[in-house]
Design a protein around this motif. Structure first.
Motif, PDB file in Angstrom:
ATOM      1  N   PRO A   1       0.807  -1.227   0.000  1.00  0.00           N
ATOM      2  CA  PRO A   1       0.000   0.000   0.000  1.00  0.00           C
ATOM      3  C   PRO A   1       0.838   1.274   0.000  1.00  0.00           C
ATOM      4  O   PRO A   1       0.391   2.293  -0.510  1.00  0.00           O
ATOM      5  N   GLU A   2       2.052   1.204   0.538  1.00  0.00           N
ATOM      6  CA  GLU A   2       2.874   2.413   0.614  1.00  0.00           C
ATOM      7  C   GLU A   2       3.658   2.657  -0.685  1.00  0.00           C
ATOM      8  O   GLU A   2       4.345   3.665  -0.817  1.00  0.00           O
ATOM      9  N   LEU A   3       3.548   1.730  -1.642  1.00  0.00           N
ATOM     10  CA  LEU A   3       4.309   1.886  -2.888  1.00  0.00           C
ATOM     11  C   LEU A   3       3.838   3.131  -3.645  1.00  0.00           C
ATOM     12  O   LEU A   3       2.634   3.366  -3.777  1.00  0.00           O
ATOM     13  N   ASP A   4       4.808   3.907  -4.144  1.00  0.00           N
ATOM     14  CA  ASP A   4       4.521   5.194  -4.756  1.00  0.00           C
ATOM     15  C   ASP A   4       4.070   5.034  -6.215  1.00  0.00           C
ATOM     16  O   ASP A   4       4.804   5.323  -7.148  1.00  0.00           O
ATOM     17  N   ILE A   5       2.863   4.517  -6.391  1.00  0.00           N
ATOM     18  CA  ILE A   5       2.303   4.352  -7.743  1.00  0.00           C
ATOM     19  C   ILE A   5       0.841   4.789  -7.735  1.00  0.00           C
ATOM     20  O   ILE A   5       0.190   4.766  -6.697  1.00  0.00           O
ATOM     21  N   GLN A   6       0.354   5.211  -8.907  1.00  0.00           N
ATOM     22  CA  GLN A   6      -1.055   5.612  -9.006  1.00  0.00           C
ATOM     23  C   GLN A   6      -1.844   4.692  -9.925  1.00  0.00           C
ATOM     24  O   GLN A   6      -3.064   4.656  -9.876  1.00  0.00           O
ATOM     25  N   GLY A   7      -1.133   3.965 -10.792  1.00  0.00           N
ATOM     26  CA  GLY A   7      -1.844   3.140 -11.761  1.00  0.00           C
ATOM     27  C   GLY A   7      -1.129   1.829 -11.996  1.00  0.00           C
ATOM     28  O   GLY A   7       0.062   1.697 -11.697  1.00  0.00           O
ATOM     29  N   VAL A   8      -1.879   0.844 -12.506  1.00  0.00           N
ATOM     30  CA  VAL A   8      -1.290  -0.445 -12.851  1.00  0.00           C
ATOM     31  C   VAL A   8      -1.782  -0.836 -14.241  1.00  0.00           C
ATOM     32  O   VAL A   8      -2.815  -0.360 -14.704  1.00  0.00           O
ATOM     33  N   GLU A   9      -1.025  -1.740 -14.870  1.00  0.00           N
ATOM     34  CA  GLU A   9      -1.387  -2.194 -16.210  1.00  0.00           C
ATOM     35  C   GLU A   9      -2.067  -3.556 -16.154  1.00  0.00           C
ATOM     36  O   GLU A   9      -1.611  -4.446 -15.430  1.00  0.00           O
ATOM     37  N   ILE A  10      -3.156  -3.700 -16.917  1.00  0.00           N
ATOM     38  CA  ILE A  10      -3.755  -5.027 -17.089  1.00  0.00           C
ATOM     39  C   ILE A  10      -3.372  -5.535 -18.474  1.00  0.00           C
ATOM     40  O   ILE A  10      -3.103  -4.756 -19.390  1.00  0.00           O
ATOM     41  N   SER A  11      -3.342  -6.860 -18.603  1.00  0.00           N
ATOM     42  CA  SER A  11      -2.806  -7.455 -19.829  1.00  0.00           C
ATOM     43  C   SER A  11      -3.882  -7.558 -20.907  1.00  0.00           C
ATOM     44  O   SER A  11      -5.071  -7.374 -20.638  1.00  0.00           O
ATOM     45  N   PRO A  12      -3.476  -7.878 -22.134  1.00  0.00           N
ATOM     46  CA  PRO A  12      -4.427  -7.915 -23.245  1.00  0.00           C
ATOM     47  C   PRO A  12      -5.594  -8.879 -23.051  1.00  0.00           C
ATOM     48  O   PRO A  12      -6.644  -8.701 -23.647  1.00  0.00           O
ATOM     49  N   ASN A  13      -5.413  -9.892 -22.217  1.00  0.00           N
ATOM     50  CA  ASN A  13      -6.483 -10.884 -22.069  1.00  0.00           C
ATOM     51  C   ASN A  13      -7.539 -10.507 -21.050  1.00  0.00           C
ATOM     52  O   ASN A  13      -8.495 -11.251 -20.854  1.00  0.00           O
ATOM     53  N   THR A  14      -7.361  -9.380 -20.369  1.00  0.00           N
ATOM     54  CA  THR A  14      -8.251  -9.048 -19.253  1.00  0.00           C
ATOM     55  C   THR A  14      -8.898  -7.688 -19.456  1.00  0.00           C
ATOM     56  O   THR A  14      -8.224  -6.747 -19.882  1.00  0.00           O
ATOM     57  N   GLY A  15     -10.184  -7.593 -19.139  1.00  0.00           N
ATOM     58  CA  GLY A  15     -10.874  -6.304 -19.183  1.00  0.00           C
ATOM     59  C   GLY A  15     -10.842  -5.652 -17.816  1.00  0.00           C
ATOM     60  O   GLY A  15     -10.574  -6.320 -16.807  1.00  0.00           O
ATOM     61  N   PRO A  16     -11.144  -4.364 -17.745  1.00  0.00           N
ATOM     62  CA  PRO A  16     -11.073  -3.657 -16.465  1.00  0.00           C
ATOM     63  C   PRO A  16     -12.075  -4.157 -15.427  1.00  0.00           C
ATOM     64  O   PRO A  16     -11.765  -4.206 -14.245  1.00  0.00           O
ATOM     65  N   VAL A  17     -13.269  -4.561 -15.873  1.00  0.00           N
ATOM     66  CA  VAL A  17     -14.278  -5.034 -14.920  1.00  0.00           C
ATOM     67  C   VAL A  17     -13.816  -6.358 -14.310  1.00  0.00           C
ATOM     68  O   VAL A  17     -13.813  -6.557 -13.090  1.00  0.00           O
ATOM     69  N   GLU A  18     -13.377  -7.254 -15.187  1.00  0.00           N
ATOM     70  CA  GLU A  18     -12.895  -8.566 -14.718  1.00  0.00           C
ATOM     71  C   GLU A  18     -11.692  -8.395 -13.778  1.00  0.00           C
ATOM     72  O   GLU A  18     -11.601  -9.057 -12.742  1.00  0.00           O
ATOM     73  N   ALA A  19     -10.784  -7.498 -14.141  1.00  0.00           N
ATOM     74  CA  ALA A  19      -9.588  -7.300 -13.311  1.00  0.00           C
ATOM     75  C   ALA A  19      -9.969  -6.838 -11.912  1.00  0.00           C
ATOM     76  O   ALA A  19      -9.431  -7.320 -10.910  1.00  0.00           O
ATOM     77  N   ARG A  20     -10.916  -5.913 -11.833  1.00  0.00           N
ATOM     78  CA  ARG A  20     -11.312  -5.401 -10.508  1.00  0.00           C
ATOM     79  C   ARG A  20     -12.069  -6.452  -9.701  1.00  0.00           C
ATOM     80  O   ARG A  20     -12.009  -6.466  -8.479  1.00  0.00           O
ATOM     81  N   GLU A  21     -12.786  -7.334 -10.423  1.00  0.00           N
ATOM     82  CA  GLU A  21     -13.467  -8.427  -9.710  1.00  0.00           C
ATOM     83  C   GLU A  21     -12.461  -9.424  -9.145  1.00  0.00           C
ATOM     84  O   GLU A  21     -12.562  -9.858  -8.000  1.00  0.00           O
ATOM     85  N   ARG A  22     -11.496  -9.760  -9.964  1.00  0.00           N
ATOM     86  CA  ARG A  22     -10.506 -10.763  -9.518  1.00  0.00           C
ATOM     87  C   ARG A  22      -9.597 -10.228  -8.430  1.00  0.00           C
ATOM     88  O   ARG A  22      -9.138 -10.962  -7.567  1.00  0.00           O
ATOM     89  N   PHE A  23      -9.274  -8.934  -8.517  1.00  0.00           N
ATOM     90  CA  PHE A  23      -8.301  -8.342  -7.583  1.00  0.00           C
ATOM     91  C   PHE A  23      -8.901  -7.085  -6.947  1.00  0.00           C
ATOM     92  O   PHE A  23      -8.647  -5.966  -7.415  1.00  0.00           O
TER      93      PHE A  23
END
Ligand SMILES: [Zn+2]
Ligand SMILES: [Zn+2]
Length: 255
Positions: A173-195
């Motif tokens: 949680p303390e890592l200095d990042i604002q965004g992450v990349e999802i891979s070509p096989n995953t959509g944003p809705v699915e990614a948020r459900e899984r993680f």
């Protein structure tokens, strides 16, 4: 004034041993134009030696090239590191090379690492092994890249290997990042459900292209200019800037 930028922020050139030889500057920029991309990032494994050639090939085309690198940390996590200028990425490369084990590439095993000069002409093969871990931790990379005014984005976080979630088990949680990349096989809705922990971060979707046909136009950025500083603000959702993936708002959903 707001502008909308279509972006693919994770591309390999022929320097990456796993990439096809067709991944040369002229073809990459041509493909970006065909797709209507306004921003692309060059992110070879642990090296930025071919970045100048792609930056130069894009001059006058309307495509902005962010010179960068996909760094492998000592936890075998892949992190995209993006910059505005070749000077910045060259400084970063010096640090990365100083923290890469001095091993030789095995072309039969990993593939060739074709080096291009600044105008895109082949000048030989890089013989040091790029596909390996640096001595940097995830935190080291985030901190050092920030010090150089660059941007760090954990790559393909939904993948079972070489991702921050698979290898660390979570995003510190303390890592200095604002965004992450999802891979070509995953959509944003699915990614948020899984993680569910991804709720704290903006998502971008890039191709991780090793072939021209793999390049994608999934990410749209609403921001003022095609720079790393603006991209960083867009990922943080600052003052009306937005990130969209596959036509959906993909900013953080919780603070
Ligand atoms: Zn990767
Ligand atoms: Zn990659």
């Amino acid at each position: 004034m707001w502008r909308f930028f279509l972006a693919d922020l994770h591309l390999h050139t022929c320097l990456s041993p796993c990439a096809e030889l067709e991944m040369v500057p002229e073809f990459i920029v041509e493909r970006a134009q065909d797709l209507g991309l306004q921003i692309i990032a060059v992110t070879d494994h642990n090296s930025a030696e071919n970045a100048a050639a792609v930056v130069n090939a894009a001059r006058g085309t309307g495509v902005t090239v962010l010179p960068g690198m996909e760094v492998q940390t000592r936890e075998e996590v892949h992190l995209l590191t993006l910059f505005d200028t070749l000077e910045q990425v060259t400084s970063w490369q010096e640090q990365v090379y100083a923290n890469l084990p001095p091993l030789k590439n095995d072309e039969a095993l990993f593939g060739e690492q074709l080096l291009l000069d600044a105008v895109g002409e082949p000048v030989g093969y890089l013989d040091r092994l790029l596909i390996t871990s640096t001595g940097f931790s995830v935190e080291d990379v985030a901190k050092r890249v920030r010090e150089l005014d660059g941007l760090c984005i954990p790559a393909h976080v939904d993948r079972p290997m070489y991702s921050i979630i698979s290898n660390l088990g979570f995003i510190p949680p303390e890592l200095d990042i604002q965004g992450v990349e999802i891979s070509p096989n995953t959509g944003p809705v699915e990614a948020r459900e899984r993680f569910p922990q991804l709720a704290r971060y903006s998502l971008v979707a890039s191709s991780d292209a090793h072939r021209l046909k793999e390049m994608v136009r999934r990410t749209t950025l609403k921001m003022e200019a095609p720079t790393v500083a603006e991209l960083s603000l867009a990922l943080a959702g600052v003052e009306g800037r937005e990130v969209w993936v596959d036509g959906l708002r993909s900013g953080a959903t919780v603070c």
